[in-house]
Motif scaffolding. Structure first.
Motif, PDB file in Angstrom:
ATOM      1  N   TYR A   8       7.566  -6.642  -1.147  1.00  0.00           N
ATOM      2  CA  TYR A   8       7.482  -5.374  -0.684  1.00  0.00           C
ATOM      3  C   TYR A   8       5.779  -5.146  -0.207  1.00  0.00           C
ATOM      4  O   TYR A   8       5.123  -4.504  -0.883  1.00  0.00           O
ATOM      5  CB  TYR A   8       7.826  -4.238  -1.590  1.00  0.00           C
ATOM      6  N   PRO A   9       5.449  -5.801   0.772  1.00  0.00           N
ATOM      7  CA  PRO A   9       3.821  -5.761   0.859  1.00  0.00           C
ATOM      8  C   PRO A   9       3.466  -4.455   1.285  1.00  0.00           C
ATOM      9  O   PRO A   9       2.115  -3.967   0.821  1.00  0.00           O
ATOM     10  CB  PRO A   9       3.757  -6.851   1.996  1.00  0.00           C
ATOM     11  N   HIS A  10       4.229  -3.634   2.174  1.00  0.00           N
ATOM     12  CA  HIS A  10       3.531  -2.580   2.661  1.00  0.00           C
ATOM     13  C   HIS A  10       3.594  -1.444   1.423  1.00  0.00           C
ATOM     14  O   HIS A  10       2.577  -0.548   1.524  1.00  0.00           O
ATOM     15  CB  HIS A  10       4.304  -2.146   3.962  1.00  0.00           C
ATOM     16  N   LEU A  11       4.695  -1.390   0.860  1.00  0.00           N
ATOM     17  CA  LEU A  11       4.568  -0.273  -0.494  1.00  0.00           C
ATOM     18  C   LEU A  11       3.741  -0.907  -1.529  1.00  0.00           C
ATOM     19  O   LEU A  11       2.938   0.153  -1.763  1.00  0.00           O
ATOM     20  CB  LEU A  11       5.939  -0.377  -0.961  1.00  0.00           C
ATOM     21  N   THR A  12       3.450  -1.993  -1.539  1.00  0.00           N
ATOM     22  CA  THR A  12       2.225  -2.450  -2.495  1.00  0.00           C
ATOM     23  C   THR A  12       0.953  -1.888  -2.055  1.00  0.00           C
ATOM     24  O   THR A  12       0.085  -1.446  -2.710  1.00  0.00           O
ATOM     25  CB  THR A  12       2.216  -3.923  -2.853  1.00  0.00           C
ATOM     26  N   GLU A  13       0.771  -2.087  -0.745  1.00  0.00           N
ATOM     27  CA  GLU A  13      -0.616  -1.576  -0.051  1.00  0.00           C
ATOM     28  C   GLU A  13      -0.817  -0.106  -0.206  1.00  0.00           C
ATOM     29  O   GLU A  13      -1.812   0.269  -0.546  1.00  0.00           O
ATOM     30  CB  GLU A  13      -0.575  -2.053   1.353  1.00  0.00           C
ATOM     31  N   MET A  14       0.207   0.601   0.031  1.00  0.00           N
ATOM     32  CA  MET A  14       0.359   2.198  -0.123  1.00  0.00           C
ATOM     33  C   MET A  14      -0.082   2.581  -1.520  1.00  0.00           C
ATOM     34  O   MET A  14      -0.974   3.226  -1.649  1.00  0.00           O
ATOM     35  CB  MET A  14       1.732   2.737   0.032  1.00  0.00           C
ATOM     36  N   ILE A  15       0.542   1.790  -2.655  1.00  0.00           N
ATOM     37  CA  ILE A  15       0.458   2.232  -3.869  1.00  0.00           C
ATOM     38  C   ILE A  15      -1.066   1.766  -4.328  1.00  0.00           C
ATOM     39  O   ILE A  15      -2.009   2.715  -4.879  1.00  0.00           O
ATOM     40  CB  ILE A  15       1.229   1.559  -4.805  1.00  0.00           C
ATOM     41  N   ASP A  53      -3.978   0.838  -2.346  1.00  0.00           N
ATOM     42  CA  ASP A  53      -5.059   1.072  -1.629  1.00  0.00           C
ATOM     43  C   ASP A  53      -5.173   2.716  -1.207  1.00  0.00           C
ATOM     44  O   ASP A  53      -6.110   3.161  -0.752  1.00  0.00           O
ATOM     45  CB  ASP A  53      -4.784   0.269  -0.355  1.00  0.00           C
ATOM     46  N   HIS A  54      -3.918   3.266  -1.363  1.00  0.00           N
ATOM     47  CA  HIS A  54      -3.985   4.642  -1.249  1.00  0.00           C
ATOM     48  C   HIS A  54      -3.865   5.511  -2.363  1.00  0.00           C
ATOM     49  O   HIS A  54      -4.562   6.527  -2.964  1.00  0.00           O
ATOM     50  CB  HIS A  54      -2.848   5.073  -0.132  1.00  0.00           C
ATOM     51  N   ALA A  55      -2.765   5.413  -3.276  1.00  0.00           N
ATOM     52  CA  ALA A  55      -2.228   6.482  -4.406  1.00  0.00           C
ATOM     53  C   ALA A  55      -3.137   6.098  -5.281  1.00  0.00           C
ATOM     54  O   ALA A  55      -3.396   7.273  -6.053  1.00  0.00           O
ATOM     55  CB  ALA A  55      -0.771   6.304  -4.539  1.00  0.00           C
ATOM     56  N   LEU A  56      -3.720   4.921  -5.730  1.00  0.00           N
ATOM     57  CA  LEU A  56      -4.344   4.541  -6.907  1.00  0.00           C
ATOM     58  C   LEU A  56      -5.943   4.791  -6.453  1.00  0.00           C
ATOM     59  O   LEU A  56      -6.798   4.399  -7.441  1.00  0.00           O
ATOM     60  CB  LEU A  56      -3.998   3.338  -7.319  1.00  0.00           C
ATOM     61  N   ARG A  57      -6.383   5.243  -5.426  1.00  0.00           N
ATOM     62  CA  ARG A  57      -7.864   5.350  -5.282  1.00  0.00           C
ATOM     63  C   ARG A  57      -8.240   6.488  -5.860  1.00  0.00           C
ATOM     64  O   ARG A  57      -7.525   7.414  -6.278  1.00  0.00           O
ATOM     65  CB  ARG A  57      -8.047   5.619  -3.658  1.00  0.00           C
ATOM     66  N   PRO A  58      -9.459   6.285  -6.256  1.00  0.00           N
ATOM     67  CA  PRO A  58     -10.135   7.676  -7.072  1.00  0.00           C
ATOM     68  C   PRO A  58     -10.094   8.726  -6.427  1.00  0.00           C
ATOM     69  O   PRO A  58     -10.353   9.128  -5.298  1.00  0.00           O
ATOM     70  CB  PRO A  58     -11.653   6.967  -7.201  1.00  0.00           C
ATOM     71  N   GLY A  59      -9.566   9.961  -7.318  1.00  0.00           N
ATOM     72  CA  GLY A  59      -9.672  11.229  -6.559  1.00  0.00           C
ATOM     73  C   GLY A  59      -8.398  11.516  -5.874  1.00  0.00           C
ATOM     74  O   GLY A  59      -8.139  12.761  -5.580  1.00  0.00           O
ATOM     75  N   TYR A  60      -7.532  10.793  -5.924  1.00  0.00           N
ATOM     76  CA  TYR A  60      -6.320  10.734  -5.087  1.00  0.00           C
ATOM     77  C   TYR A  60      -5.458  12.084  -5.835  1.00  0.00           C
ATOM     78  O   TYR A  60      -5.098  11.783  -6.982  1.00  0.00           O
ATOM     79  CB  TYR A  60      -5.344   9.723  -4.811  1.00  0.00           C
TER      80      TYR A  60
END
Length: 206
Positions: free
Chosen positions: A160-167, A169-176
């Motif tokens: 699941y490379p795209h879902l992993t990237e979303m989690i 690189d996006h959802a876990l970025r500081p301040g999200y």
């Protein structure tokens, strides 16, 4: 409204409301005919809390501010989502709210049909976003991190490379915060409506 906030709208009965007021249920019938009138009243209270479009700002600012206000209010009273457009006997705040929203769009130059389309698109987005937001299994960045860690630990990244990237690189970025997604989608709708308005003006000039 307090009963609905604490126990859900299904708990708004004559008996429960009377219990909260410290009176007999039958005494409520001196003030309202039935439960439907209570629901009409609390829906009217909800619309009364939402900021009305102002006349000073441009329509885009006014529509945006009203939408943000509606999301904020409905996030406090998510039980109202299924009630807002269901009342057969809407109260004055409900009628005033809808009239001002339509008037804001009409004053901007939208045809009555396009104003109807715009209201439907915007309100569907607001209600849907609040419903999705209220269903998420997290509220804080710490909870997001915990849940994301659980999911990714059981999820092969190469599967699941795209879902992993979303989690990661996006959802876990500081301040999200998921709430930030609301403004992005809202601006897409408003910008799209602006293009429609300009196209409508060009058609009229021809």
């Amino acid at each position: 409204m307090r009963v609905a906030d604490e126990w859900g709208v299904g708990s708004v009965t004559m008996r429960k409301v009377a219990e909260q007021l410290g009176v007999e249920a039958m005494s409520l019938y001196h003030h309202v005919a039935n439960k439907d009138e209570i629901l009409d009243g609390i829906v009217d209270l909800i619309f009364g809390q939402i900021e009305l479009p102002g006349h000073q700002a441009g329509w885009k600012v006014a529509v945006r501010r009203r939408a943000i206000s509606a999301r904020t209010v409905l996030s406090r009273h998510t039980w109202a989502l299924g009630l807002l457009e269901s009342r057969r006997d809407p109260g004055p705040a409900t009628l005033r709210h809808h009239d001002r929203v339509i008037g804001c769009l009409r004053d901007a130059g939208f045809s009555i049909a396009m104003a109807a389309h715009a209201v439907s698109a915007i309100d569907s987005y607001i209600y849907g976003f609040v419903l999705q937001e209220s269903s998420l299994p997290f509220d804080t960045p710490e909870e997001i991190e915990e849940i994301a860690g659980t999911i990714t630990s059981r999820m092969p990244p190469d599967t699941y490379p795209h879902l992993t990237e979303m989690i990661t690189d996006h959802a876990l970025r500081p301040g999200y915060t998921y709430t930030d997604e609301f403004a992005f989608g809202l601006d897409l709708i408003i910008d799209g409506l602006e293009r429609v308005l300009h196209g409508q003006a060009r058609d009229s000039s021809r």
